[in-house]
Design an enzyme around this catalytic site. Structure first.
Site, PDB file in Angstrom:
ATOM      1  CG  ASP A   1      -2.255  -0.523   1.040  1.00 24.52           C
ATOM      2  OD1 ASP A   1      -2.696  -0.617  -0.124  1.00 24.52           O
ATOM      3  OD2 ASP A   1      -2.907  -0.892   2.039  1.00 24.52           O
TER       4      ASP A   1
ATOM      5  CD  GLU B   1     -11.922  -1.866   2.931  1.00 21.98           C
ATOM      6  OE1 GLU B   1     -10.877  -1.529   2.326  1.00 21.98           O
ATOM      7  OE2 GLU B   1     -12.009  -1.871   4.171  1.00 21.98           O
TER       8      GLU B   1
HETATM    9  O1  KIV Z   1      -4.722  -2.199   4.262  1.00 24.60           O
HETATM   10  C1  KIV Z   1      -5.383  -3.223   4.050  1.00 24.60           C
HETATM   11  O2  KIV Z   1      -5.315  -4.221   4.780  1.00 24.60           O
HETATM   12  C2  KIV Z   1      -6.288  -3.209   2.904  1.00 24.60           C
HETATM   13  C3  KIV Z   1      -7.259  -4.333   2.796  1.00 24.60           C
HETATM   14  C4  KIV Z   1      -8.367  -4.140   3.753  1.00 24.60           C
HETATM   15  C5  KIV Z   1      -7.745  -4.518   1.418  1.00 24.60           C
HETATM   16  O3  KIV Z   1      -6.250  -2.321   2.112  1.00 24.60           O
END
Ligand code: KIV
Length: 272
Positions: free
Chosen positions: A91, A190
């Site tokens: 991310d 989500e």
């Molecule tokens: O940060 C995370 O764990 C996510 C998931 C909920 C898809 O983005």
């Protein structure tokens, strides 16, 4: 319907698109550290997400907003050292890509260079289109994330189901098509209605991975600490718990504490 599974020695972004076209569902779980990633990878999970949910799960923050790019790189590099097969998606944290495409590219490059991750994920639709294109242009695979996007929690106000109203659902469908056209290799959806998620999954040729988005999509993702029951206060309807580790670990720790207090640990066989 059971589908013949092709063996993938290493999962790549191409394998995921192939899985979708072969009707094979994609499994994805989070990991933030070496030991957990080793277990998740060894279990044959296709994609490991180094999610910014580390902000909640590992650091105890209320939201995903505080986690920094340096912290995400630390978590991701620990995960990368553990894996042999899974694709590692990292991310981009809040504040590392929203201001402009150049900053977004710099952040994505740092993740790829310093952690060894294989792809980045970023939240949002048309508002981050230019940043997505810029990152893709540098050869970095990008996964989109629509629906409930926790980095915007203060705009939404709550973590309730998104896109129940027609206007938001329509925007989400357009954003999904835009992400595909821009070149993303997949999309996380989500907490949106299952029917809408299925419609989106059918409308694009790239894999759509759901969390709280029903079974009509191409794969599923859960936060590992939730699905193994290490966390126990978070109980959304979409969460299936496969273990109750909170209880098991609490019992183990209190038994150990008692054994130490009683002078029962270590015994003769447990010393030199
Ligand atoms: O940060 C995370 O764990 C996510 C998931 C909920 C898809 O983005």
């Amino acid at each position: 319907m059971s589908v013949a599974k092709k063996e993938y020695k290493r999962v790549t972004v191409k394998s995921l698109v192939e899985m979708k076209s072969n009707g094979e569902k994609i499994s994805m779980l989070t990991a933030y550290d070496y030991t957990m990633a080793k277990i998740v990878d060894g279990a044959g999970i296709d994609v490991i997400l180094v999610g910014d949910s580390a902000s909640n799960v590992m650091a105890g923050h209320e939201t995903t907003l505080p986690i920094t790019l340096d912290q995400m790189i630390y978590h991701a590099s620990s995960v990368v050292r553990a894996i042999h097969r899974a694709l590692v998606v990292v991310d981009l944290p809040f504040g590392s890509y929203q201001s402009d495409p150049k900053e977004a590219l710099r952040s994505a490059i740092r993740i790829m260079k310093e952690s060894g991750g294989h792809a980045v994920k970023m939240e949002g639709g048309k508002e981050v289109k230019d940043s997505i294109k810029r990152i893709l242009h540098a050869g970095i695979p990008v996964m989109g994330h629509l629906g409930l996007t926790p980095q915007s929690i203060y705009k939404f106000g709550t973590y309730t189901v998104r896109a129940k109203e027609e206007q938001e659902a329509q925007q989400l469908k357009e954003d999904a098509l835009m992400l595909e056209r821009a070149g993303c290799f997949g999309i996380v959806l989500e907490k949106i209605p299952a029917k809408l998620a299925q419609e989106v999954a059918k409308s694009v040729s790239i894999p759509v991975i759901g969390i709280g988005a029903g079974n009509g999509v191409d794969g599923q993702v859960l936060v590992t600490h939730d699905m193994i029951g290490m966390t126990h206060e978070f109980n959304p309807r979409f969460l299936r718990r496969y273990m109750n580790l909170y209880e098991e670990m609490t019992n183990a720790f209190s038994k150990y504490g008692e054994d130490v207090k009683r002078g029962d640990f270590p015994n003769d066989d447990e010393q030199y």
